[in-house]
Design a protein around this motif. Structure first.
Motif, short mmCIF file in Angstrom:
data_model
loop_
_atom_site.label_atom_id
_atom_site.label_comp_id
_atom_site.label_asym_id
_atom_site.label_seq_id
_atom_site.Cartn_x
_atom_site.Cartn_y
_atom_site.Cartn_z
N GLU A 85 0.85 -1.19 0.00
CA GLU A 85 0.00 0.00 0.00
C GLU A 85 0.88 1.24 0.00
N THR A 86 0.37 2.30 -0.56
CA THR A 86 1.12 3.55 -0.65
C THR A 86 1.57 4.03 0.73
N GLY A 87 2.85 4.40 0.81
CA GLY A 87 3.40 4.93 2.06
C GLY A 87 3.92 3.91 3.03
N ALA A 88 3.81 2.61 2.70
CA ALA A 88 4.25 1.58 3.64
C ALA A 88 5.75 1.62 3.87
N SER A 89 6.54 2.08 2.88
CA SER A 89 7.99 2.17 3.09
C SER A 89 8.31 3.13 4.23
N GLY A 90 7.49 4.18 4.36
CA GLY A 90 7.69 5.13 5.46
C GLY A 90 7.48 4.49 6.81
N LYS A 91 6.53 3.56 6.89
CA LYS A 91 6.29 2.86 8.15
C LYS A 91 7.46 1.97 8.52
N VAL A 92 8.07 1.36 7.51
CA VAL A 92 9.28 0.57 7.78
C VAL A 92 10.39 1.48 8.26
N GLY A 93 10.57 2.62 7.58
CA GLY A 93 11.61 3.56 7.97
C GLY A 93 11.44 4.09 9.38
N GLU A 94 10.19 4.33 9.78
CA GLU A 94 9.93 4.88 11.10
C GLU A 94 10.24 3.90 12.23
N LEU A 95 10.44 2.63 11.89
CA LEU A 95 10.91 1.68 12.91
C LEU A 95 12.34 2.01 13.35
N ILE A 96 13.05 2.77 12.52
CA ILE A 96 14.44 3.13 12.80
C ILE A 96 14.56 4.58 13.21
N GLY A 97 13.90 5.46 12.48
CA GLY A 97 13.98 6.88 12.78
C GLY A 97 13.00 7.65 11.91
N PRO A 98 12.93 8.97 12.07
CA PRO A 98 12.00 9.77 11.26
C PRO A 98 12.36 9.69 9.78
N VAL A 99 11.34 9.64 8.94
CA VAL A 99 11.56 9.65 7.50
C VAL A 99 11.98 11.06 7.08
N THR A 100 13.03 11.13 6.26
CA THR A 100 13.60 12.41 5.85
C THR A 100 12.83 13.00 4.67
N THR A 101 12.52 14.27 4.75
CA THR A 101 11.93 14.98 3.62
C THR A 101 13.04 15.44 2.69
N THR A 102 12.94 15.11 1.41
CA THR A 102 13.95 15.49 0.43
C THR A 102 13.29 16.28 -0.70
N LEU A 103 14.06 16.53 -1.73
CA LEU A 103 13.55 17.19 -2.92
C LEU A 103 12.35 16.47 -3.50
N TYR A 104 12.27 15.16 -3.27
CA TYR A 104 11.19 14.33 -3.81
C TYR A 104 10.06 14.10 -2.80
N GLY A 105 10.08 14.83 -1.68
CA GLY A 105 9.07 14.64 -0.66
C GLY A 105 9.50 13.59 0.35
N LYS A 106 8.55 13.04 1.10
CA LYS A 106 8.87 12.01 2.08
C LYS A 106 8.89 10.64 1.45
N VAL A 107 7.90 10.32 0.67
CA VAL A 107 7.81 9.05 -0.05
C VAL A 107 7.54 9.37 -1.51
N SER A 108 8.33 8.81 -2.41
CA SER A 108 8.15 9.11 -3.84
C SER A 108 8.02 7.82 -4.63
N ASP A 109 7.38 7.93 -5.79
CA ASP A 109 7.15 6.78 -6.66
C ASP A 109 8.31 6.58 -7.62
N VAL A 110 8.65 5.34 -7.88
CA VAL A 110 9.64 4.98 -8.89
C VAL A 110 8.92 4.11 -9.91
N VAL A 111 8.55 4.73 -11.03
CA VAL A 111 7.79 4.04 -12.05
C VAL A 111 8.11 4.71 -13.39
N ALA A 112 8.14 3.93 -14.45
CA ALA A 112 8.47 4.47 -15.77
C ALA A 112 7.36 5.40 -16.26
N VAL A 113 7.76 6.62 -16.67
CA VAL A 113 6.81 7.60 -17.19
C VAL A 113 7.41 8.25 -18.43
N GLU A 114 6.57 8.92 -19.20
CA GLU A 114 7.08 9.69 -20.33
C GLU A 114 7.72 10.97 -19.82
#
Length: 508
Positions: A268-297
């Motif tokens: 489900e969307t955002g689940a990687s953040g829940k895994v990350g929060e087991l260790i520490g706060p999720v970092t906000t970057t240029l791409y936001g907190k959680v970003s998609d990696v998918v082929a686009v035009e």
């Protein structure tokens, strides 16, 4: 001394030298450097010889793939589970690192009488410990670290002494041992001023800055190289219990090998953040907190396409690039061909590079490369520009940082005489990386790769969708949050180990 090698442990008996641990000590290979630190110089030398002699026998667990015999660990070896068993099997705890590290934070803990002799000479304090090791301490160093209530706040462990209140000239003239309900201490008096410095004995030994002590403590932080799979897997529900041994084993293995995979994560969307929060706060970057990696035009990042990605690190144009990257697979249809994830241990590659090309290695230590992300045709315009060398070492010449991110390198901006040497060294390093062992992993939905972005170079094979879909999400956790959590878990479990070096340029 006798050494019996079993499948899971090395058992040492009949020590010919004085140690502070029990006559029979059961240990994993990972504990050897720890023993070397707490033992006498003779003990350390003897153990190193035995370790070299047993290297062939242990090759299935600690393989060497380099002609220079660089130590390697396979995450699939179960080393961390052996460590957990070892902690329970020790007959005695030779150095209570929990006490030592808590003492360094100012906590009042019981610490043992371990001083054999104290001498003040030349304005310094010489200490001979009961294991016959010696340490020397400067007068100012002692006062700057004083534990008395005038110098350190007891509850917080923070210094409250003002540097300007410490005399420029300071000469230790008297040192003595004493014990109270809090344990064993030393007190130091000075010629110039009426102030008594008080320090716990075990704390003082832990922070000895003799050449041997510094070298030994530096070696304790060396991670084993990771050059062969499989990547060790951990179940999401199991590691979600942060009080469990599964959680500690996951963090410890991640610290050792640089990469793990958490399985059965909800797709489900955002689940990687829940895994990350087991260790520490999720970092906000240029791409936001959680970003998609998918082929686009018309992708704004090469990762958002289906072409292959050479190994690299993310966000090296940041002053403090993220430490952990979490790559979560939501969809990866069976008909999709290619797209496997690739990993290379940058520490391993850099050490090989140093041994094969020492002159080029020195060039990449001193010449700063340019890293950039300048892109205005996007919702969140970016203009990042940062200069840093590709490799950093500490005062012991240990590699503490490797930077490799060709897609985000900008024009070299250095003196003319450095340009040609830089590109020669750069190409030689690229060759070394290309020849390094690659660990490959094909994700399935529910997998979340968690890896050290400051150490592990990551890439991807090209892929064809063939009517299917490949959808990942990514987030990051700060290096400091990760490494402190690892150390906290070591302290809580009394493992007697430091967290390993993570590639964040720390000089330890």
């Amino acid at each position: 001394m006798n050494c019996k090698l079993t499948r899971n442990y090395i058992v040492w008996t009949n020590f010919p030298f004085e140690t502070s641990f029990s006559p029979c000590y059961t240990t994993t290979l990972l504990d050897l450097q720890y023993i070397m630190f707490i033992s006498t110089q003779v003990a350390r030398a003897t153990l190193r010889v035995l370790l070299r002699q047993s290297a062939n026998t242990c090759s299935q667990r600690f393989a060497s793939t380099s002609k220079n015999s660089l130590p390697v660990v396979s995450a699939g070896s179960g080393e961390t589970s052996h460590l957990l068993q070892t902690c329970a099997k020790k007959k005695s705890d030779p150095l209570e690192y929990e006490n030592l590290l808590q003492a360094s934070l100012g906590s009042h803990v019981k610490n043992s009488q371990i001083v054999q002799k104290l001498i003040c000479q030349d304005g310094m304090v010489d200490v001979t410990w009961k294991d016959d090791c010696t340490s020397r301490y400067h007068s100012k160093w002692l006062w700057f670290n004083c534990f008395c209530s005038e110098c350190m706040q007891p509850n917080s462990g923070q210094k409250i002494v003002k540097p300007g209140n410490i005399p420029w000239k300071l000469t230790a003239v008297n040192a003595k041992e004493f014990e109270n309900d809090d344990g064993a201490f030393i007190e130091v008096q000075f010629k110039e001023v009426n102030h008594i410095v008080r320090l716990p004995q075990e704390w003082l030994k832990l922070y000895s800055y003799s050449t041997d002590s510094l070298q030994a403590k530096s070696e304790l932080k060396d991670p084993p190289y990771f050059t062969q799979g499989p990547i060790k897997a951990f179940d999401y529900q199991a590691v979600s219990d942060t009080e469990s041994n599964h959680y500690f084993e996951w963090l410890h293995n991640l610290n050792l090998s640089g990469v793990t995979v958490v399985t059965n994560v909800p797709t489900e969307t955002g689940a990687s953040g829940k895994v990350g929060e087991l260790i520490g706060p999720v970092t906000t970057t240029l791409y936001g907190k959680v970003s998609d990696v998918v082929a686009v035009e018309n992708p704004i990042n090469v990762a958002y396409s289906s072409i292959s990605l050479d190994v690299h690190q993310d966000l090296m144009y940041y002053e403090s690039p993220p430490g952990l990257q979490l790559l979560h697979c939501l969809r990866f249809c069976p008909q999709v061909t290619g797209g496997e994830s690739l990993f290379i241990d940058a520490f391993y590659a850099a050490e090989n590079f140093r041994q094969e090309h020492p002159h080029h290695f020195q060039t990449l230590l001193k010449v700063p490369a340019t890293f950039k992300k300048i892109h205005f045709d996007r919702d969140n315009p970016a203009a990042y520009l940062y200069q840093r060398p590709h490799i950093t070492v500490n005062s012991h010449q240990k590699i503490t940082n490797v930077i490799w991110s060709p897609p985000f390198e900008g024009p070299l901006q250095v003196s003319e005489e450095l340009v040609e040497p830089y590109f020669e060294a750069y190409q030689a390093f690229a060759e070394t990386i290309h020849k390094a062992p690659v660990v490959t992993h094909r994700m399935v939905p529910g997998d979340c790769l968690v890896f050290n972005n400051r150490r592990m170079l990551h890439g991807r094979n090209s892929y064809e969708l063939n009517g299917g879909a490949r959808h990942f999400q990514v987030c990051y956790v700060n290096t400091d949050d990760f490494i402190q959590r690892v150390q906290v878990e070591h302290i809580r479990r009394k493992t007697g180990q430091f967290a390993k070096r993570v590639g964040n340029q720390c000089n330890f």
